[in-house]
Structure formats: C-alpha cells, structure tokens
Design a protein around this motif. Sequence first.
Motif, PDB file in Angstrom:
ATOM      1  N   GLY A 104       0.822  -1.206   0.000  1.00  0.00           N
ATOM      2  CA  GLY A 104       0.000   0.000   0.000  1.00  0.00           C
ATOM      3  C   GLY A 104       0.851   1.248   0.000  1.00  0.00           C
ATOM      4  N   GLY A 105       0.351   2.310  -0.573  1.00  0.00           N
ATOM      5  CA  GLY A 105       1.081   3.566  -0.650  1.00  0.00           C
ATOM      6  C   GLY A 105       1.499   4.077   0.710  1.00  0.00           C
ATOM      7  N   GLY A 106       2.658   4.681   0.768  1.00  0.00           N
ATOM      8  CA  GLY A 106       3.145   5.281   2.000  1.00  0.00           C
ATOM      9  C   GLY A 106       3.792   4.296   2.943  1.00  0.00           C
ATOM     10  N   ALA A 107       4.199   3.141   2.434  1.00  0.00           N
ATOM     11  CA  ALA A 107       4.738   2.106   3.310  1.00  0.00           C
ATOM     12  C   ALA A 107       6.230   2.266   3.590  1.00  0.00           C
ATOM     13  N   GLY A 108       6.870   3.224   2.965  1.00  0.00           N
ATOM     14  CA  GLY A 108       8.316   3.404   3.140  1.00  0.00           C
ATOM     15  C   GLY A 108       8.675   3.982   4.493  1.00  0.00           C
ATOM     16  N   ARG A 109       9.975   3.975   4.781  1.00  0.00           N
ATOM     17  CA  ARG A 109      10.441   4.493   6.073  1.00  0.00           C
ATOM     18  C   ARG A 109      10.455   6.025   6.068  1.00  0.00           C
ATOM     19  N   GLU A 110      10.483   6.595   7.235  1.00  0.00           N
ATOM     20  CA  GLU A 110      10.526   8.053   7.395  1.00  0.00           C
ATOM     21  C   GLU A 110      11.844   8.596   6.851  1.00  0.00           C
ATOM     22  N   SER A 111      11.807   9.806   6.344  1.00  0.00           N
ATOM     23  CA  SER A 111      12.997  10.434   5.784  1.00  0.00           C
ATOM     24  C   SER A 111      13.189  11.820   6.392  1.00  0.00           C
ATOM     25  N   SER A 112      14.441  12.178   6.591  1.00  0.00           N
ATOM     26  CA  SER A 112      14.740  13.520   7.102  1.00  0.00           C
ATOM     27  C   SER A 112      15.233  14.431   5.982  1.00  0.00           C
TER      28      SER A 112
END
Length: 129
Positions: A104-112
């Motif tokens: 599903g969309g938005g499943a990636g890790r957080e980014s700074s």
Amino acid sequence: MALKIREELSVSGGKFAVLETLTRTVAAVCREDSTVRKLYIGIASGPDASSALKRRFDKYKKDQGINEMILLYESSSQAFCREVERYLETYFSDNHPDIINRTGGGAGRESSQPWHYVYLAVRRVRKYG
C-alpha cells in the motif's frame, strides 16, 4: 533501453486540486500512444529530484522493465507526499490492470531529507507501424 527521467512539474494549488491534476496526469501518461505496459507509483526524497528518483530505481523496477520515471509532485511535506502516493496508488489499483506496486502507498520508512517527490515509473514499449 536506458532509464529516462522526466522532470515536468506544473502542479500547484490546494489538496483536492493537486490530487485531481495528478490523477489526470497519470491517466494521460498511461494513454500516450498506448505504449505503457506497466506502472508504479512511489515516493522518493533527497536534496534534488533527479538523484532521488535514480536512487529509487531498484532491482524490482529493473526486473519489471521500467524504463522511464516521471516526477509528478514535489513538496517539503513528507506527510502530504505519502497521502498523494496512497491516493494515486489506490485509484490506479482499481482502474489500471498493469500497476505493479507491491504494498500500500506510504509504506516506506521516514525520511529527514529536505524534499519529497511523488513519481510515476513506467515500462514503455516502442510502437511499431
């Protein structure tokens, strides 16, 4: 065929205007000369779009024959880019049989990273005749 990266941004406005415009843009790209055989919607992040998109060209996309990545939207808001990705992926999962997203969309890790990008990756074939 080498990977082609297109950076053609022209989207602005409120949330609903952005989502409507991006939906039409993806639909138009997928209709262009009927040469799109696979599509993938994702997000990338980094200080500039070109290097961010190149980093997202992974083995899965290469194995699927992806040969073009198109920058759709950029923002300093990771949350909004995730929302845009989720919306487009859901819409095209219901309306396009050739979408190859695995989660599903938005499943990636957080980014700074300072900038976040929504992109469309496609496998385009040559049209003969």
